[in-house]
Design an enzyme around this catalytic site. Structure first.
Site, PDB file in Angstrom:
ATOM      1  N   GLY A   8       0.836  -1.208   0.000  1.00 15.80           N
ATOM      2  CA  GLY A   8       0.000   0.000   0.000  1.00 15.80           C
ATOM      3  C   GLY A   8       0.861   1.244   0.000  1.00 15.80           C
ATOM      4  N   ASP A  59      -2.435  -7.818  -5.088  1.00 15.37           N
ATOM      5  CA  ASP A  59      -3.555  -7.624  -4.174  1.00 15.37           C
ATOM      6  C   ASP A  59      -3.222  -8.365  -2.879  1.00 15.37           C
ATOM      7  OD1 ASP A  59      -5.909  -7.770  -2.743  1.00 15.37           O
ATOM      8  OD2 ASP A  59      -7.129  -8.491  -4.411  1.00 15.37           O
ATOM      9  N   VAL A  60      -2.987  -7.622  -1.810  1.00 17.13           N
ATOM     10  CA  VAL A  60      -2.535  -8.258  -0.560  1.00 17.13           C
ATOM     11  C   VAL A  60      -3.576  -9.207   0.038  1.00 17.13           C
ATOM     12  CG1 VAL A  60      -0.971  -6.345   0.060  1.00 17.13           C
ATOM     13  CG2 VAL A  60      -3.291  -6.407   1.018  1.00 17.13           C
ATOM     14  N   TYR A 153     -12.463  -4.877  11.643  1.00 12.24           N
ATOM     15  CA  TYR A 153     -11.159  -4.182  11.584  1.00 12.24           C
ATOM     16  C   TYR A 153     -10.401  -4.352  12.908  1.00 12.24           C
ATOM     17  CZ  TYR A 153      -8.144  -0.040  10.560  1.00 12.24           C
ATOM     18  OH  TYR A 153      -7.101   0.825  10.337  1.00 12.24           O
ATOM     19  N   ALA A 156      -9.030  -7.874  13.006  1.00 15.71           N
ATOM     20  CA  ALA A 156      -7.893  -8.073  12.105  1.00 15.71           C
ATOM     21  C   ALA A 156      -6.630  -7.427  12.672  1.00 15.71           C
ATOM     22  CB  ALA A 156      -8.221  -7.489  10.729  1.00 15.71           C
ATOM     23  N   ILE A 186      -5.249   9.620  11.389  1.00 18.21           N
ATOM     24  CA  ILE A 186      -4.233  10.215  10.516  1.00 18.21           C
ATOM     25  C   ILE A 186      -4.936  10.711   9.243  1.00 18.21           C
ATOM     26  CG2 ILE A 186      -2.061   9.784   9.276  1.00 18.21           C
ATOM     27  CD1 ILE A 186      -1.829   9.347  12.369  1.00 18.21           C
TER      28      ILE A 186
HETATM   29  P1  NAP Z   1      -5.345   4.843   2.424  1.00 15.57           P
HETATM   30  O1  NAP Z   1      -4.961   6.272   2.298  1.00 15.57           O
HETATM   31  O2  NAP Z   1      -6.752   4.426   2.188  1.00 15.57           O
HETATM   32  O3  NAP Z   1      -4.368   3.987   1.490  1.00 15.57           O
HETATM   33  C1  NAP Z   1      -4.507   2.607   1.449  1.00 15.57           C
HETATM   34  C2  NAP Z   1      -3.335   2.003   0.728  1.00 15.57           C
HETATM   35  O4  NAP Z   1      -3.467   0.573   0.808  1.00 15.57           O
HETATM   36  C3  NAP Z   1      -3.303   2.364  -0.751  1.00 15.57           C
HETATM   37  O5  NAP Z   1      -1.963   2.462  -1.136  1.00 15.57           O
HETATM   38  C4  NAP Z   1      -3.977   1.159  -1.404  1.00 15.57           C
HETATM   39  O6  NAP Z   1      -3.553   0.890  -2.732  1.00 15.57           O
HETATM   40  C5  NAP Z   1      -3.486   0.038  -0.490  1.00 15.57           C
HETATM   41  N1  NAP Z   1      -4.351  -1.133  -0.546  1.00 15.57           N
HETATM   42  C6  NAP Z   1      -5.628  -1.259  -0.115  1.00 15.57           C
HETATM   43  N2  NAP Z   1      -6.086  -2.505  -0.364  1.00 15.57           N
HETATM   44  C7  NAP Z   1      -5.058  -3.164  -0.962  1.00 15.57           C
HETATM   45  C8  NAP Z   1      -4.920  -4.472  -1.477  1.00 15.57           C
HETATM   46  N3  NAP Z   1      -5.911  -5.369  -1.439  1.00 15.57           N
HETATM   47  N4  NAP Z   1      -3.725  -4.823  -2.016  1.00 15.57           N
HETATM   48  C9  NAP Z   1      -2.695  -3.939  -2.086  1.00 15.57           C
HETATM   49  N5  NAP Z   1      -2.791  -2.679  -1.640  1.00 15.57           N
HETATM   50  C10 NAP Z   1      -3.956  -2.299  -1.081  1.00 15.57           C
HETATM   51  O7  NAP Z   1      -5.001   4.285   3.877  1.00 15.57           O
HETATM   52  P2  NAP Z   1      -4.017   4.842   5.017  1.00 15.57           P
HETATM   53  O8  NAP Z   1      -4.800   5.724   5.902  1.00 15.57           O
HETATM   54  O9  NAP Z   1      -2.749   5.309   4.410  1.00 15.57           O
HETATM   55  O10 NAP Z   1      -3.778   3.492   5.842  1.00 15.57           O
HETATM   56  C11 NAP Z   1      -2.554   2.772   5.793  1.00 15.57           C
HETATM   57  C12 NAP Z   1      -2.561   1.771   6.943  1.00 15.57           C
HETATM   58  O11 NAP Z   1      -2.680   2.475   8.184  1.00 15.57           O
HETATM   59  C13 NAP Z   1      -3.731   0.780   6.913  1.00 15.57           C
HETATM   60  O12 NAP Z   1      -3.295  -0.485   7.345  1.00 15.57           O
HETATM   61  C14 NAP Z   1      -4.700   1.353   7.913  1.00 15.57           C
HETATM   62  O13 NAP Z   1      -5.528   0.356   8.452  1.00 15.57           O
HETATM   63  C15 NAP Z   1      -3.744   1.922   8.936  1.00 15.57           C
HETATM   64  N6  NAP Z   1      -4.326   2.973   9.774  1.00 15.57           N
HETATM   65  C16 NAP Z   1      -4.728   4.161   9.239  1.00 15.57           C
HETATM   66  C17 NAP Z   1      -5.264   5.123  10.084  1.00 15.57           C
HETATM   67  C18 NAP Z   1      -5.711   6.461   9.583  1.00 15.57           C
HETATM   68  O14 NAP Z   1      -6.261   7.234  10.409  1.00 15.57           O
HETATM   69  N7  NAP Z   1      -5.527   6.813   8.330  1.00 15.57           N
HETATM   70  C19 NAP Z   1      -5.407   4.866  11.454  1.00 15.57           C
HETATM   71  C20 NAP Z   1      -4.975   3.650  11.949  1.00 15.57           C
HETATM   72  C21 NAP Z   1      -4.433   2.708  11.095  1.00 15.57           C
HETATM   73  P3  NAP Z   1      -4.298   1.553  -4.036  1.00 15.57           P
HETATM   74  O15 NAP Z   1      -3.813   2.983  -4.090  1.00 15.57           O
HETATM   75  O16 NAP Z   1      -3.842   0.741  -5.195  1.00 15.57           O
HETATM   76  O17 NAP Z   1      -5.767   1.458  -3.793  1.00 15.57           O
END
Ligand code: NAP
Length: 242
Positions: A8, A59-60, A153, A156, A186
């Site tokens: 990601g 696709d993870v 979530y 997981a 975030i």
């Molecule tokens: P985001 O902006 O929605 O980005 C998600 C990323 O994951 C994108 O690069 C997307 O790729 C990739 N992705 C999603 N499904 C995938 C799949 N099946 N195979 C490969 N890549 C996949 O999310 P984020 O906020 O940066 O979150 C990153 C991590 O931090 C996640 O694990 C999330 O649970 C965790 N997190 C986030 C927050 C928050 O507040 N944002 C808080 C706690 C934890 P594409 O661009 O190709 O779609």
């Protein structure tokens, strides 16, 4: 040059992690699922940071997709190995348990938890043989505390936390560490539907965090300097009580 795989890596926290690791001199494998343009933009950022990398689509949530992509990378790059793995890709599909359907459960568990198993299993052997490895798993406040509407979530992410603690004990002797980072709120696409004005009232630092504030900890945990830290879950959440 250490090779780092960031799942990601195309957007959000993953992109900031790619940038940070590039600044520390890693060659970056930028994984994405659907958003190739965004992944290419991340690659440009990595190059501007003075390093290099490549994009790698898989696709993870799909074990065959992971195996095909990573085995083919290994074949083309014999003699090289991935020594830093950041399991970052994740999704949320929130719903109250009583309304949750099977797809919402399985998609979230496959993307956030089973991905950890399927990817790490393919890379751990090389880390053990080479007696160096850094595994950083991006989990969530939700996996520590549990959040309503996120039974899938929270399960997981809590699963990844348990797995990380167990794995850390299996591989420590070989200089391989495994840690979790648990972000709070975030600013990324994942949280764009949330009203920051409302939510920030419960955050002591009084704002959402930035992807860079998560990435800087990844940079540290992936470094040689963090060699005595393993099996930990470190929160980056602006002081939210967990
Ligand atoms: P985001 O902006 O929605 O980005 C998600 C990323 O994951 C994108 O690069 C997307 O790729 C990739 N992705 C999603 N499904 C995938 C799949 N099946 N195979 C490969 N890549 C996949 O999310 P984020 O906020 O940066 O979150 C990153 C991590 O931090 C996640 O694990 C999330 O649970 C965790 N997190 C986030 C927050 C928050 O507040 N944002 C808080 C706690 C934890 P594409 O661009 O190709 O779609």
């Amino acid at each position: 040059m250490k090779i780092a795989l960031v799942t990601g890596g195309s957007r959000g926290i993953g992109r900031a992690i790619c940038n940070k690791l590039a600044k520390t001199g890693c060659y970056i494998l930028i994984n994405y699922n659907k958003n190739k343009d965004a992944a290419e933009e991340t690659l440009n950022i990595v190059k501007s940071a003075g390093s290099d990398g490549e994009i790698i689509q898989f696709d993870v949530s799909n074990p065959e997709s992971i195996i095909t992509a990573l085995e083919s990378w290994k074949e083309k790059n014999s003699g090289k190995h991935i020594s830093v793995l950041v399991n970052n890709a994740g999704i949320r599909k929130d719903n109250l348990m009583m309304w949750m359907n099977d797809n919402e459960w399985h998609d979230v568990v496959n993307t956030n938890l089973n991905s950890f198993y399927n990817i790490t299993k393919l890379l751990i052997q090389d880390m053990l043989v080479n007696k160096f490895g850094r595994i950083v798993n991006i989990v969530s406040l939700s996996g520590i505390k549990g959040l309503p509407g996120q039974v899938n979530y929270s399960a997981a992410k809590a699963g990844v936390i348990g797995a990380t603690k167990a794995l850390a004990q299996e591989v420590g002797k070989k200089n391989v560490t495994a840690n979790c980072i648990a972000p709070g709120f975030i600013k990324t696409d994942m949280t764009k539907d949330l009203d920051e004005k409302e939510f920030k009232k419960m955050i002591p630092i009084n704002r959402f965090g930035t992807p860079e504030e998560v990435a800087s900890l990844v940079g540290f945990l992936a470094s040689e300097e963090a060699s005595y830290i393993t099996g930990e879950v470190i929160s980056v959440n602006g002081g939210l009580y967990t």
